[in-house]
Scaffold this active site. Structure first.
Site, PDB file in Angstrom:
ATOM      1  N   GLY A  12      -1.608  -0.080  -3.017  1.00 21.81           N
ATOM      2  CA  GLY A  12      -2.548  -0.308  -4.119  1.00 21.81           C
ATOM      3  C   GLY A  12      -2.459  -1.747  -4.593  1.00 21.81           C
ATOM      4  CG  ASP A  13      -1.857  -2.639  -7.912  1.00 25.02           C
ATOM      5  OD1 ASP A  13      -2.808  -2.324  -8.656  1.00 25.02           O
ATOM      6  OD2 ASP A  13      -0.752  -2.085  -7.961  1.00 25.02           O
ATOM      7  N   GLY A  15      -6.504  -5.829  -4.344  1.00 28.05           N
ATOM      8  CA  GLY A  15      -7.674  -6.640  -4.686  1.00 28.05           C
ATOM      9  C   GLY A  15      -8.963  -5.985  -4.205  1.00 28.05           C
ATOM     10  CE  LYS A  16      -7.891  -0.035  -3.722  1.00 26.63           C
ATOM     11  NZ  LYS A  16      -6.547  -0.523  -4.010  1.00 26.63           N
ATOM     12  N   GLY A  40      -6.475   0.804 -11.480  1.00 31.21           N
ATOM     13  CA  GLY A  40      -7.041  -0.275 -12.280  1.00 31.21           C
ATOM     14  C   GLY A  40      -7.643  -1.320 -11.363  1.00 31.21           C
ATOM     15  CG  HIS A  41     -10.276  -0.895  -8.751  1.00 30.75           C
ATOM     16  ND1 HIS A  41     -11.090  -0.045  -8.052  1.00 30.75           N
ATOM     17  CD2 HIS A  41      -9.037  -0.699  -8.265  1.00 30.75           C
ATOM     18  CE1 HIS A  41     -10.360   0.637  -7.181  1.00 30.75           C
ATOM     19  NE2 HIS A  41      -9.110   0.254  -7.302  1.00 30.75           N
ATOM     20  CB  THR A 121       0.005   5.829 -13.951  1.00 33.91           C
ATOM     21  OG1 THR A 121      -0.744   7.006 -13.685  1.00 33.91           O
ATOM     22  CG2 THR A 121       0.111   4.986 -12.688  1.00 33.91           C
ATOM     23  CD  GLN A 217      -4.514   5.522  -6.849  1.00 28.39           C
ATOM     24  OE1 GLN A 217      -5.200   6.301  -6.237  1.00 28.39           O
ATOM     25  NE2 GLN A 217      -4.610   5.393  -8.159  1.00 28.39           N
ATOM     26  CB  THR A 232      -1.267   8.412  -6.050  1.00 30.80           C
ATOM     27  OG1 THR A 232      -1.969   8.865  -7.211  1.00 30.80           O
ATOM     28  CG2 THR A 232      -2.230   8.308  -4.869  1.00 30.80           C
ATOM     29  NE  ARG A 298      -0.029  -4.608  -9.965  1.00 36.57           N
ATOM     30  CZ  ARG A 298      -1.160  -5.263 -10.163  1.00 36.57           C
ATOM     31  NH1 ARG A 298      -1.326  -6.469  -9.661  1.00 36.57           N
ATOM     32  NH2 ARG A 298      -2.130  -4.728 -10.860  1.00 36.57           N
ATOM     33  CE  LYS A 324      -3.684 -11.185  -6.762  1.00 37.37           C
ATOM     34  NZ  LYS A 324      -2.683 -10.734  -7.690  1.00 37.37           N
TER      35      LYS A 324
HETATM   36  P1  IMP Z   1       0.365   8.818 -10.371  1.00 42.10           P
HETATM   37  O1  IMP Z   1      -0.722   8.474  -9.409  1.00 42.10           O
HETATM   38  O2  IMP Z   1       0.038   8.471 -11.789  1.00 42.10           O
HETATM   39  O3  IMP Z   1       0.852  10.234 -10.241  1.00 42.10           O
HETATM   40  O4  IMP Z   1       1.637   7.892 -10.023  1.00 42.10           O
HETATM   41  C1  IMP Z   1       2.397   8.096  -8.833  1.00 42.10           C
HETATM   42  C2  IMP Z   1       2.794   6.790  -8.217  1.00 42.10           C
HETATM   43  O5  IMP Z   1       1.654   6.098  -7.726  1.00 42.10           O
HETATM   44  C3  IMP Z   1       3.490   5.865  -9.221  1.00 42.10           C
HETATM   45  O6  IMP Z   1       4.592   5.236  -8.610  1.00 42.10           O
HETATM   46  C4  IMP Z   1       2.434   4.848  -9.539  1.00 42.10           C
HETATM   47  O7  IMP Z   1       3.001   3.667  -9.916  1.00 42.10           O
HETATM   48  C5  IMP Z   1       1.639   4.773  -8.245  1.00 42.10           C
HETATM   49  N1  IMP Z   1       0.240   4.392  -8.529  1.00 42.10           N
HETATM   50  C6  IMP Z   1      -0.749   5.181  -8.971  1.00 42.10           C
HETATM   51  N2  IMP Z   1      -1.890   4.471  -9.117  1.00 42.10           N
HETATM   52  C7  IMP Z   1      -1.607   3.204  -8.761  1.00 42.10           C
HETATM   53  C8  IMP Z   1      -2.391   1.997  -8.666  1.00 42.10           C
HETATM   54  O8  IMP Z   1      -3.599   1.948  -8.948  1.00 42.10           O
HETATM   55  N3  IMP Z   1      -1.726   0.885  -8.231  1.00 42.10           N
HETATM   56  C9  IMP Z   1      -0.421   0.910  -7.882  1.00 42.10           C
HETATM   57  N4  IMP Z   1       0.342   2.003  -7.945  1.00 42.10           N
HETATM   58  C10 IMP Z   1      -0.247   3.154  -8.374  1.00 42.10           C
END
Ligand code: IMP
Length: 423
Positions: A12-13, A15-16, A40-41, A121, A217, A232, A298, A324
């Protein structure tokens, strides 16, 4: 016209959001197909930056219909706040459609996530998907908008979940009456349309419109194929795109895998190329790697080609977008992990039992760093030979390792800071 899918190739993260904004211009529809407001985008255009959690990252394209697909779990409060923020930024979100089959995130999901031993999260996304799979008491967006039955459904679900707890963690909703009142208000104020998004998208494709599917993600957080259990709760890979939007794989003609020039990870779980101490802190600072979704720092490290090849195998992208690249400018050396060593064993393919392997030692290929490039230099960098030698070798290495062409280079958060390479 067929569909384009944009997928994260790491944790995830990547830069989508920025890549979706870049590609959305010639699309009729942009669809989020998985996850919830755990994602979060961020998108930036002409000095305006918006952080999105549920609405597809095509907000700078008012003509594009934004769709929240059936594979998403929707927190109605987040959705309303986000629409307000988009309006407050002076943007017209255009038409919004939410699939009737998307599930709702309810306060008891958030309470349960808050108490979870797993680092998440804390947005209730995992418990909402558990309830969806459990079927007994899940509530879909469509239920809320069809008749009055939803009130008894909500009461039953809340009672089954033991909600409200003795001590509510929610600042607004403390009892079922308040929740009903809130959902009534949500229904009245909701500016979008709730309906059969899958049928609508298929009709649009039949008419020859292009549809853009946006993943949240990344592959390494996929509930089936990621570093389970540190993942996730949804399918972040190509199968999830079709399942979470209700369109067939035959409709997809372009899959863009988004990969950051280094790696980051939020939360727990294996991360063999993580840089500890000052190097990691420096990369975090340079890349502004402070989680927009989880609100925590991060973890940062070098690009991991072993994990990337795994993501490529799972998704079969037609092309990669590397983001990036500007963040690494000025470093004397840039590294890419090519294999892991565990004792006398060497893994150049992603090992299934990675989670159990504590002492993985990454092996690296090393590249000369590259200088910061100005906008003019980037605008001339259409061909590989126009890139600084270190960056060119780095990109060529990614292409060789994955077997996939790198078509898009991103060197900043704005749309203009994007370079499409000529073949
Ligand atoms: P959940 O998706 O809230 O259940 O979180 C489970 C795991 O996925 C955690 O370690 C989060 O940090 C990671 N995670 C969930 N969404 C994101 C994202 O958009 N970016 C990075 N990590 C994520």
């Amino acid at each position: 016209m067929p569909a384009t899918v944009v997928l994260g190739m790491q944790w995830g993260d990547e830069g989508k959001g920025k890549i979706v904004d870049f590609l959305a211009g010639d699309c009729g529809y942009a669809v989020r197909f998985n996850g919830g407001d755990n994602a979060g985008h961020a998108v930036k255009f002409r000095g305006v930056r918006v952080g999105l959690r549920l609405v597809p990252a095509s907000v700078f394209h008012p003509r594009v219909v934004k769709v929240i697909g059936n594979g998403v779990v929707v927190n109605p409060d987040t959705l309303m706040c986000e629409l307000e923020e988009i309006g407050a930024a002076g943007l017209d979100p255009g038409r919004l459609v939410v699939s009737h089959a998307a599930h709702l995130v309810m306060p008891w999901h958030i309470s349960s996530d808050m108490r979870s031993a797993t680092r998440t999260t804390r947005r209730g996304v995992g418990p909402a998907y558990s309830e969806k799979a459990g079927r007994a008491r899940a509530i879909r967006v469509g239920d809320l908008f069809s008749g009055t039955g939803w009130r008894s459904q909500i009461r039953q679900s809340a009672a089954d979940s033991g909600w409200p707890p003795q001590r509510s963690i929610d600042k607004y909703l403390n009892n079922i009456g308040e929740l009903e009142h809130f959902l009534d208000a949500f229904k009245r104020r909701f500016p979008g349309r709730v309906g059969d998004a899958s049928a609508m998208l298929n009709r649009a494709l039949d008419r020859g419109e292009r549809v853009l599917l946006e993943g949240a993600q990344g592959a390494m957080l996929d509930v089936d194929h990621g570093t389970y259990p540190f993942v996730t709760s949804s399918s972040t890979t190509i199968g999830g795109a079709c399942a979470g939007s209700g369109i067939s794989h035959r409709r997809v003609d372009r899959v863009v895998g988004v990969v950051k020039a280094y790696a980051t990870r939020v939360g727990d779980g294996p991360f063999p190329t993580e840089l500890a101490g000052r190097d990691g802190d420096a990369l975090r600072g340079a890349g502004v790697e402070f989680g927009s979704a989880a609100g925590i720092l991060r973890r940062c490290g070098w690009l991991d080609a072993v994990a990337l090849k795994h993501a490529v195998m799972l998704n079969g992208p037609d092309e990669l977008a590397v983001t990036k690249l500007d963040v690494l400018a000025g470093l004397p050396e840039v590294k890419v992990c090519t294999a892991y060593r565990a004792g006398r064993k060497r893994h150049s393919d992603y090992p299934a039992a990675l989670v159990g392997v504590a002492d993985l030692e990454p092996e690296y290929a090393s590249f000369d760093g590259w200088p910061r490039m100005c906008a003019d230099e980037w605008s001339r960098a259409k061909k590989a030979c126009d890139l600084p030698a270190g960056m060119r070798k780095f990109i060529e290495f990614v292409v060789r390792e994955t077997g996939i062409p790198v078509r898009i280079l991103s060197h900043g958060p704005c749309r203009e800071e994007t370079c499409v390479r000529e073949p």
